[in-house]
Design an enzyme around this catalytic site. Structure first.
Site, PDB file in Angstrom:
ATOM      1  N   GLU A 251      -4.996  -5.187  10.948  1.00 32.79           N
ATOM      2  CA  GLU A 251      -4.027  -4.341  11.137  1.00 32.79           C
ATOM      3  C   GLU A 251      -4.141  -3.588  12.442  1.00 32.79           C
ATOM      4  O   GLU A 251      -4.844  -2.605  12.631  1.00 32.79           O
ATOM      5  CB  GLU A 251      -3.828  -3.059  10.206  1.00 32.79           C
ATOM      6  CG  GLU A 251      -3.549  -3.634   8.718  1.00 32.79           C
ATOM      7  CD  GLU A 251      -2.992  -2.654   7.554  1.00 32.79           C
ATOM      8  OE1 GLU A 251      -2.083  -2.883   7.066  1.00 32.79           O
ATOM      9  OE2 GLU A 251      -3.750  -1.694   7.576  1.00 32.79           O
TER      10      GLU A 251
ATOM     11  N   GLU B 178      -6.484   4.551   8.467  1.00 30.41           N
ATOM     12  CA  GLU B 178      -6.203   5.909   8.205  1.00 30.41           C
ATOM     13  C   GLU B 178      -7.363   6.628   7.492  1.00 30.41           C
ATOM     14  O   GLU B 178      -7.663   7.835   7.856  1.00 30.41           O
ATOM     15  CB  GLU B 178      -5.106   5.985   7.316  1.00 30.41           C
ATOM     16  CG  GLU B 178      -3.575   5.879   7.927  1.00 30.41           C
ATOM     17  CD  GLU B 178      -2.300   5.065   7.170  1.00 30.41           C
ATOM     18  OE1 GLU B 178      -2.480   5.268   6.010  1.00 30.41           O
ATOM     19  OE2 GLU B 178      -1.423   4.718   7.692  1.00 30.41           O
TER      20      GLU B 178
ATOM     21  N   ASN C 118       0.863  -1.169   0.101  1.00 30.43           N
ATOM     22  CA  ASN C 118      -0.139   0.038  -0.138  1.00 30.43           C
ATOM     23  C   ASN C 118       0.844   1.085  -0.037  1.00 30.43           C
ATOM     24  O   ASN C 118       1.633   1.384   1.112  1.00 30.43           O
ATOM     25  CB  ASN C 118      -0.817   0.083   1.133  1.00 30.43           C
ATOM     26  CG  ASN C 118      -1.733   1.419   1.297  1.00 30.43           C
ATOM     27  OD1 ASN C 118      -1.825   1.965   0.515  1.00 30.43           O
ATOM     28  ND2 ASN C 118      -2.335   1.391   2.676  1.00 30.43           N
ATOM     29  N   TRP C 119       0.951   1.874  -1.208  1.00 26.50           N
ATOM     30  CA  TRP C 119       2.058   3.101  -1.363  1.00 26.50           C
ATOM     31  C   TRP C 119       1.188   4.180  -0.640  1.00 26.50           C
ATOM     32  O   TRP C 119       1.969   5.332  -0.517  1.00 26.50           O
ATOM     33  CB  TRP C 119       2.188   3.319  -2.547  1.00 26.50           C
ATOM     34  CG  TRP C 119       3.194   2.266  -3.309  1.00 26.50           C
ATOM     35  CD1 TRP C 119       3.683   1.246  -2.531  1.00 26.50           C
ATOM     36  CD2 TRP C 119       3.682   2.410  -4.805  1.00 26.50           C
ATOM     37  NE1 TRP C 119       4.470   0.570  -3.652  1.00 26.50           N
ATOM     38  CE2 TRP C 119       4.647   1.100  -4.653  1.00 26.50           C
ATOM     39  CE3 TRP C 119       3.464   3.035  -5.743  1.00 26.50           C
ATOM     40  CZ2 TRP C 119       5.358   0.986  -5.964  1.00 26.50           C
ATOM     41  CZ3 TRP C 119       4.296   2.936  -6.975  1.00 26.50           C
ATOM     42  CH2 TRP C 119       5.229   1.685  -6.992  1.00 26.50           C
ATOM     43  N   LYS C 120       0.145   4.220  -0.244  1.00 27.91           N
ATOM     44  CA  LYS C 120      -0.371   5.426   0.564  1.00 27.91           C
ATOM     45  C   LYS C 120      -0.306   6.546  -0.362  1.00 27.91           C
ATOM     46  O   LYS C 120      -0.156   6.671  -1.612  1.00 27.91           O
ATOM     47  CB  LYS C 120      -0.201   5.612   2.014  1.00 27.91           C
ATOM     48  CG  LYS C 120      -0.176   4.146   2.734  1.00 27.91           C
ATOM     49  CD  LYS C 120       0.131   4.291   4.307  1.00 27.91           C
ATOM     50  CE  LYS C 120      -0.208   3.029   4.749  1.00 27.91           C
ATOM     51  NZ  LYS C 120      -0.133   2.859   6.394  1.00 27.91           N
TER      52      LYS C 120
ATOM     53  N   GLY D 157       3.267   1.732  10.870  1.00 29.52           N
ATOM     54  CA  GLY D 157       4.243   3.204  10.654  1.00 29.52           C
ATOM     55  C   GLY D 157       4.730   3.326  11.992  1.00 29.52           C
ATOM     56  O   GLY D 157       5.741   4.406  12.055  1.00 29.52           O
TER      57      GLY D 157
ATOM     58  N   HIS E 208      -9.430   0.881   5.510  1.00 23.93           N
ATOM     59  CA  HIS E 208      -8.079   1.074   6.230  1.00 23.93           C
ATOM     60  C   HIS E 208      -8.255   2.320   7.381  1.00 23.93           C
ATOM     61  O   HIS E 208      -8.939   3.108   7.410  1.00 23.93           O
ATOM     62  CB  HIS E 208      -7.006   1.979   5.112  1.00 23.93           C
ATOM     63  CG  HIS E 208      -5.620   1.713   5.531  1.00 23.93           C
ATOM     64  ND1 HIS E 208      -5.249   2.609   6.767  1.00 23.93           N
ATOM     65  CD2 HIS E 208      -4.546   0.743   5.351  1.00 23.93           C
ATOM     66  CE1 HIS E 208      -3.778   2.222   6.944  1.00 23.93           C
ATOM     67  NE2 HIS E 208      -3.520   1.165   6.169  1.00 23.93           N
TER      68      HIS E 208
ATOM     69  N   SER F 245       3.897  -2.408  10.395  1.00 24.64           N
ATOM     70  CA  SER F 245       5.502  -2.503  10.424  1.00 24.64           C
ATOM     71  C   SER F 245       6.093  -3.792  10.092  1.00 24.64           C
ATOM     72  O   SER F 245       7.057  -4.189  10.342  1.00 24.64           O
ATOM     73  CB  SER F 245       5.889  -2.041  11.585  1.00 24.64           C
ATOM     74  OG  SER F 245       5.536  -0.746  12.249  1.00 24.64           O
TER      75      SER F 245
ATOM     76  N   GLY G 112       3.041  -1.085   4.240  1.00 26.63           N
ATOM     77  CA  GLY G 112       3.048   0.207   3.839  1.00 26.63           C
ATOM     78  C   GLY G 112       4.484   0.538   3.298  1.00 26.63           C
ATOM     79  O   GLY G 112       5.081   0.461   2.394  1.00 26.63           O
ATOM     80  N   GLY G 113       5.338   1.177   4.539  1.00 27.78           N
ATOM     81  CA  GLY G 113       6.503   1.785   4.264  1.00 27.78           C
ATOM     82  C   GLY G 113       7.609   0.672   3.687  1.00 27.78           C
ATOM     83  O   GLY G 113       8.215   1.314   2.480  1.00 27.78           O
TER      84      GLY G 113
HETATM   85  O1  G3H Z   1      -1.468  -0.520   4.643  1.00 26.18           O
HETATM   86  C1  G3H Z   1      -0.587  -0.801   5.261  1.00 26.18           C
HETATM   87  C2  G3H Z   1      -0.426  -0.482   6.726  1.00 26.18           C
HETATM   88  O2  G3H Z   1      -0.968   0.629   7.205  1.00 26.18           O
HETATM   89  C3  G3H Z   1       0.928  -0.762   7.176  1.00 26.18           C
HETATM   90  O3  G3H Z   1       1.860   0.254   7.016  1.00 26.18           O
HETATM   91  P1  G3H Z   1       3.206   0.066   7.564  1.00 26.18           P
HETATM   92  O4  G3H Z   1       3.890  -1.315   7.098  1.00 26.18           O
HETATM   93  O5  G3H Z   1       4.057   1.110   7.082  1.00 26.18           O
HETATM   94  O6  G3H Z   1       3.328  -0.074   9.163  1.00 26.18           O
END
Ligand code: G3H
Length: 243
Positions: A164, A96, A10-12, A170, A94, A204, A225-226
């Site tokens: 999650e 967020e 997920n590149w957000k 994050g 999600h 994470s 994510g990251g």
């Molecule tokens: O969609 C992905 C998640 O929010 C996890 O993000 P993260 O891997 O940066 O903690």
């Protein structure tokens, strides 16, 4: 049934056109035994990402969709539009979006149903806050989200769940293996023990911890994510999870 893991990035709200170099990397242009791969870029990159990924075997997904197929909804994107741009999946609910846009379970459910109508696989996100966990309410909260967000008509073959824990996103913190096992087993039980349902873990996930997490029998993949933003770390996670 042979279990295949889904490794989803997920590149957000990261990435302009230069980010598409991701799909030219050698680590992306190979297969990983037992692994399906998915990248969810920002909506502006969807069609270009579909084209850039076409020879790699990586699927492309959206990060959100509107519950309706079209209409006067400035700034929104429908599931049909995502499908038209080449998406196969869409993330809904999600944390967020639940936090930033006040999305409730009923909205998440409507979005997941819209995804199914458009032929997309919804990835329905659930997860407790730190306060919920500290209060010992994590199973109540996740159970409520799951029941309220599950789309009518959805099955284990057409819907993916992503667990999650909000406090792990994050932050560099991950749930313990025992906690992941327990929550994934709880979610599967809540869905009638359906072994076809993929339950992803997110929060994470990095190359360093992915082997342990993705090796658990109740974990059917990851939502990352990251660590999905570079081809090197995404490929390293795929390699750690491959058969
Ligand atoms: O969609 C992905 C998640 O929010 C996890 O993000 P993260 O891997 O940066 O903690």
């Amino acid at each position: 049934m042979t279990r295949r893991l889904l490794i989803a990035g997920n590149w957000k709200m990261h990435g302009t056109s230069g980010a598409l170099a991701f799909f030219a990397d050698p680590g992306i242009n190979r297969t990983y035994a037992g692994i399906d791969r998915l990248i969810c870029p920002p909506a502006t990159l969807l069609r270009a990402a579909t084209e850039a990924a076409s020879a790699t075997g990586v699927m492309i997904g959206g990060q959100d969709c509107h519950a309706q197929a079209g209409g006067a909804h400035t700034g929104d994107v429908s599931a049909e539009m995502l499908a038209d741009a080449g998406a196969s999946h869409v993330i809904v609910g999600h944390s967020e979006r639940r936090a930033d846009h006040g999305e409730r379970d009923a909205t998440v459910k409507a979005k997941a149903e819209a995804a199914l109508r458009a032929g997309l696989t919804p990835i329905v996100c659930v997860g407790e806050s730190r306060a919920d966990r500290e209060a010992g309410r994590e199973f109540d909260v996740v159970g409520e989200q799951l029941a309220g967000s599950w789309p009518d008509g959805g099955t284990g073959d057409t819907v993916v769940i992503a667990y999650e824990p909000v406090w792990a996103i994050g932050t560099g913190l991950t749930a313990s293996i025992g906690d992941i096992d327990a929550m994934h087993a709880f979610i599967r039980e809540a869905r009638g023990g359906d072994q076809s349902l993929r339950i992803l873990y997110g929060g994470s996930v990095k190359p360093a911890n992915s082997g342990d997490i993705l090796g658990r029998p109740e974990v059917d993949g990851a939502l990352i994510g990251g660590a999905s933003l570079t081809a090197e770390s995404f490929a390293a996670i795929c390699l750690a999870a491959a058969d």
